[in-house]
Scaffold this motif. Structure first.
Motif, mmCIF file in Angstrom:
data_model
loop_
_atom_site.group_PDB
_atom_site.id
_atom_site.type_symbol
_atom_site.label_atom_id
_atom_site.label_comp_id
_atom_site.label_asym_id
_atom_site.label_seq_id
_atom_site.Cartn_x
_atom_site.Cartn_y
_atom_site.Cartn_z
ATOM 1 N N TRP A 82 3.644 28.355 0.807
ATOM 2 C CA TRP A 82 2.531 28.054 -0.097
ATOM 3 C C TRP A 82 2.328 26.540 -0.143
ATOM 4 N N GLY A 83 3.422 25.790 -0.171
ATOM 5 C CA GLY A 83 3.346 24.324 -0.186
ATOM 6 C C GLY A 83 2.693 23.765 1.063
ATOM 7 N N LEU A 84 2.931 24.411 2.225
ATOM 8 C CA LEU A 84 2.282 23.987 3.468
ATOM 9 C C LEU A 84 0.771 24.129 3.351
ATOM 10 N N GLY A 85 0.325 25.275 2.844
ATOM 11 C CA GLY A 85 -1.112 25.483 2.655
ATOM 12 C C GLY A 85 -1.702 24.486 1.681
ATOM 13 N N ARG A 138 5.024 39.425 -10.886
ATOM 14 C CA ARG A 138 4.351 39.424 -9.585
ATOM 15 C C ARG A 138 2.850 39.141 -9.725
ATOM 16 N N GLY A 139 2.295 39.417 -10.900
ATOM 17 C CA GLY A 139 0.857 39.297 -11.128
ATOM 18 C C GLY A 139 0.265 37.945 -10.750
ATOM 19 N N PRO A 140 0.865 36.826 -11.202
ATOM 20 C CA PRO A 140 0.291 35.519 -10.871
ATOM 21 C C PRO A 140 0.193 35.255 -9.373
ATOM 22 N N PHE A 141 1.157 35.734 -8.610
ATOM 23 C CA PHE A 141 1.143 35.515 -7.162
ATOM 24 C C PHE A 141 -0.036 36.248 -6.516
ATOM 25 N N PHE A 142 -0.227 37.512 -6.905
ATOM 26 C CA PHE A 142 -1.347 38.275 -6.368
ATOM 27 C C PHE A 142 -2.680 37.725 -6.878
ATOM 28 N N GLY A 143 -2.672 37.184 -8.109
ATOM 29 C CA GLY A 143 -3.888 36.599 -8.687
ATOM 30 C C GLY A 143 -4.380 35.400 -7.887
ATOM 31 N N VAL A 144 -3.464 34.520 -7.508
ATOM 32 C CA VAL A 144 -3.839 33.338 -6.715
ATOM 33 C C VAL A 144 -4.375 33.759 -5.347
ATOM 34 N N ALA A 145 -3.730 34.734 -4.721
ATOM 35 C CA ALA A 145 -4.180 35.210 -3.411
ATOM 36 C C ALA A 145 -5.626 35.711 -3.483
ATOM 37 N N THR A 146 -5.935 36.443 -4.554
ATOM 38 C CA THR A 146 -7.293 36.964 -4.737
ATOM 39 C C THR A 146 -8.306 35.845 -4.935
ATOM 40 N N LEU A 147 -7.958 34.881 -5.807
ATOM 41 C CA LEU A 147 -8.864 33.758 -6.078
ATOM 42 C C LEU A 147 -9.085 32.902 -4.830
ATOM 43 N N MET A 148 -8.070 32.800 -3.988
ATOM 44 C CA MET A 148 -8.206 32.022 -2.757
ATOM 45 C C MET A 148 -9.220 32.651 -1.800
ATOM 46 N N VAL A 149 -9.325 33.970 -1.836
ATOM 47 C CA VAL A 149 -10.339 34.653 -1.023
ATOM 48 C C VAL A 149 -11.734 34.240 -1.494
ATOM 49 N N VAL A 150 -11.906 34.157 -2.826
ATOM 50 C CA VAL A 150 -13.189 33.720 -3.403
ATOM 51 C C VAL A 150 -13.489 32.284 -2.981
ATOM 52 N N ALA A 151 -12.472 31.408 -3.052
ATOM 53 C CA ALA A 151 -12.648 30.007 -2.661
ATOM 54 C C ALA A 151 -13.016 29.898 -1.185
ATOM 55 N N PHE A 152 -12.406 30.725 -0.350
ATOM 56 C CA PHE A 152 -12.683 30.723 1.092
ATOM 57 C C PHE A 152 -14.160 31.045 1.348
ATOM 58 N N ILE A 153 -14.658 32.074 0.660
ATOM 59 C CA ILE A 153 -16.065 32.479 0.831
ATOM 60 C C ILE A 153 -16.999 31.344 0.394
ATOM 61 N N GLY A 188 -5.913 25.749 5.058
ATOM 62 C CA GLY A 188 -5.030 25.596 3.894
ATOM 63 C C GLY A 188 -5.172 26.758 2.928
ATOM 64 N N ILE A 189 -6.419 27.163 2.675
ATOM 65 C CA ILE A 189 -6.692 28.274 1.758
ATOM 66 C C ILE A 189 -6.087 29.579 2.272
ATOM 67 N N VAL A 190 -6.239 29.832 3.572
ATOM 68 C CA VAL A 190 -5.689 31.062 4.165
ATOM 69 C C VAL A 190 -4.170 31.082 4.039
ATOM 70 N N VAL A 191 -3.518 29.948 4.327
ATOM 71 C CA VAL A 191 -2.057 29.873 4.253
ATOM 72 C C VAL A 191 -1.578 30.106 2.813
ATOM 73 N N ILE A 192 -2.267 29.485 1.835
ATOM 74 C CA ILE A 192 -1.916 29.685 0.422
ATOM 75 C C ILE A 192 -2.032 31.164 0.057
ATOM 76 N N ALA A 193 -3.158 31.778 0.427
ATOM 77 C CA ALA A 193 -3.404 33.185 0.083
ATOM 78 C C ALA A 193 -2.334 34.102 0.673
ATOM 79 N N VAL A 194 -1.987 33.890 1.940
ATOM 80 C CA VAL A 194 -1.003 34.753 2.620
ATOM 81 C C VAL A 194 0.375 34.622 1.974
ATOM 82 N N PHE A 195 0.835 33.382 1.784
ATOM 83 C CA PHE A 195 2.186 33.189 1.252
ATOM 84 C C PHE A 195 2.280 33.542 -0.231
#
Length: 413
Positions: free
Chosen positions: A125-128, A179-194, A98-105
């Protein structure tokens, strides 16, 4: 079946048995908690940038509200398959997927240049989010050492914090670029994944656990044969017409920039988080789950009606949005607890079935609100939203005999 029933009663009665503190949880619970905050940032993150997206992409308000519609529609449908996926992959790997799908989309959304591409990517993003959200509740409940009721409060607190921080982050990053918020969530999702891959225990990472059958795609539909679960699901779908009218359409009538909208929805989210953790359990104890829920929904309908009457008065809209956070925080905890105690169905399956109905309302409402404003005037979306919320109260009261057992389970009777 009886052992499951006994378990449901025993873990749902925190008032009768001493339990560990809400804050004394395993590290894995806090890892899921942190990931939940980030996942739910996605809900409120786009609020402050809705007008900016409309301006930059030459889109109408109703087109921009499709960012919520596609997100919720995909979530609703995907909720039906989350149980089947998690019973095969295991809780840990379903959360990570789920985290990977959110980050990618989310990252692809930030790179898009077309409103329709963005709407489609928000659906991804909703799928993730569906994979993550449905599994996260089950993960926190199973990993927590403080009982189901407190685990649900912890989950709702994560939702509240995510929803409150989301708009603030969205307003701050959106002030630089939409565009900033979209890239921000993708970055934070990487942290959550780790965090999750390192802290979640191994027993939650395998597929089918010993002695536990794989969940069928039909299980959520079978769960809806339980009338109490069906009642709460339909009531949530109706109430979500009001919830997402406020979330998706209110930014267009406030007349604020990205930072201003971020602070308004920060206030909304803070009240949502505080009441979901501290006030909802007290209401539950004093008046019971069902009565408290009906009271919160009735008051929310009144707030939406006030927004419909005084739509052109800026301070009324701002105050109403912030105050609504308190009502929604209480209601979210109350209705989640009610759903978890409504049947003896496995919690993840019950959550999937309920969420399917709930997000259907959330899918229709945003676009409908934007269209009603274009066809009539800005007052109509709020008045119609109030009507749907009021119908949800009447629907619960009309089916009170089918849901009254929820309070008996809570009391441990």
């Amino acid at each position: 079946m009886s052992s499951v029933s006994q378990k449901a009663v025993s873990v749902s009665a925190p008032s009768l048995q001493p339990e560990p503190s809400l804050l004394k949880q395993p590290k894995a619970v806090w890892a899921v908690f942190f990931a939940c905050i980030i996942a739910f940032m996605g809900l409120g993150l786009v609020d402050p940038i809705l007008p900016a997206i409309a301006k930059n992409m030459n889109a109408t308000p109703s087109q921009v509200t499709l960012l919520f519609t596609s997100y919720n529609a995909v979530m609703a449908i995907a909720m039906l398959i989350t149980g089947s996926i998690s019973s095969r992959l295991g809780i840990k790997w379903t959360l990570l997927l789920g985290i990977v799908v959110i980050a990618v989309f989310s990252a692809l959304g930030g790179a898009s240049n077309n409103i329709w591409a963005l709407v489609g990517l928000r659906g991804g993003w909703g799928l993730g989010n569906a994979l993550f959200v449905a599994t996260a509740l089950a993960a926190i409940v199973s990993l927590s050492n403080s009982g189901t009721a407190k685990a649900i409060i912890l989950y709702e607190a994560a939702i509240g914090l995510g929803i409150s921080v989301g708009p603030l982050l969205g307003g701050w990053l959106g002030g630089m670029s939409w565009r900033g918020p979209f890239f921000g969530v993708a970055t934070l999702m990487v942290v959550a994944f780790i965090g999750l891959i390192s802290l979640m225990p191994k027993q939650h990472s395998g597929g089918q656990t010993k002695g536990k059958k794989k969940t069928s795609l039909l299980d959520p539909f079978r769960a809806l044969k339980h009338y109490s679960l069906l009642v709460f699901g339909i009531a949530a779908a109706l109430y979500n017409f009001g919830f997402f009218t406020l979330l998706a359409y209110a930014p267009f009538v406030m007349g604020l920039d990205e930072h201003g909208l971020g602070f308004v929805f920060l206030g909304w989210g803070i009240l949502l988080a505080i009441t979901s953790v501290f006030m909802a359990p007290k209401l539950q104890q004093s008046f019971g789950t069902v009565k408290s829920m009906c009271l919160m929904l009735f008051l929310f309908a009144i707030v939406l009606l006030a927004m419909g009457i005084w739509t052109s008065t800026q301070w009324v809209i701002i105050a109403a949005v912030i105050f609504a956070g308190a009502l929604l925080g209480n209601n979210n905890t109350l209705i989640t607890t009610a759903v978890m105690n409504a049947t003896n169905v496995e919690r993840s399956t019950a959550s999937a079935a309920y969420s399917f109905l709930r997000f259907l309302g959330g899918a229709i409402a945003p676009y409908m609100a934007g269209k009603l404003a274009e066809l009539y005037n800005p007052h109509v979306p709020f008045i119609v939203g109030a009507g749907f919320v009021l119908v949800s109260v009447l629907f619960i009261l009309a089916n009170a005999k089918h849901v009254k057992h929820v309070d008996d389970v809570e009391a441990g009777h």
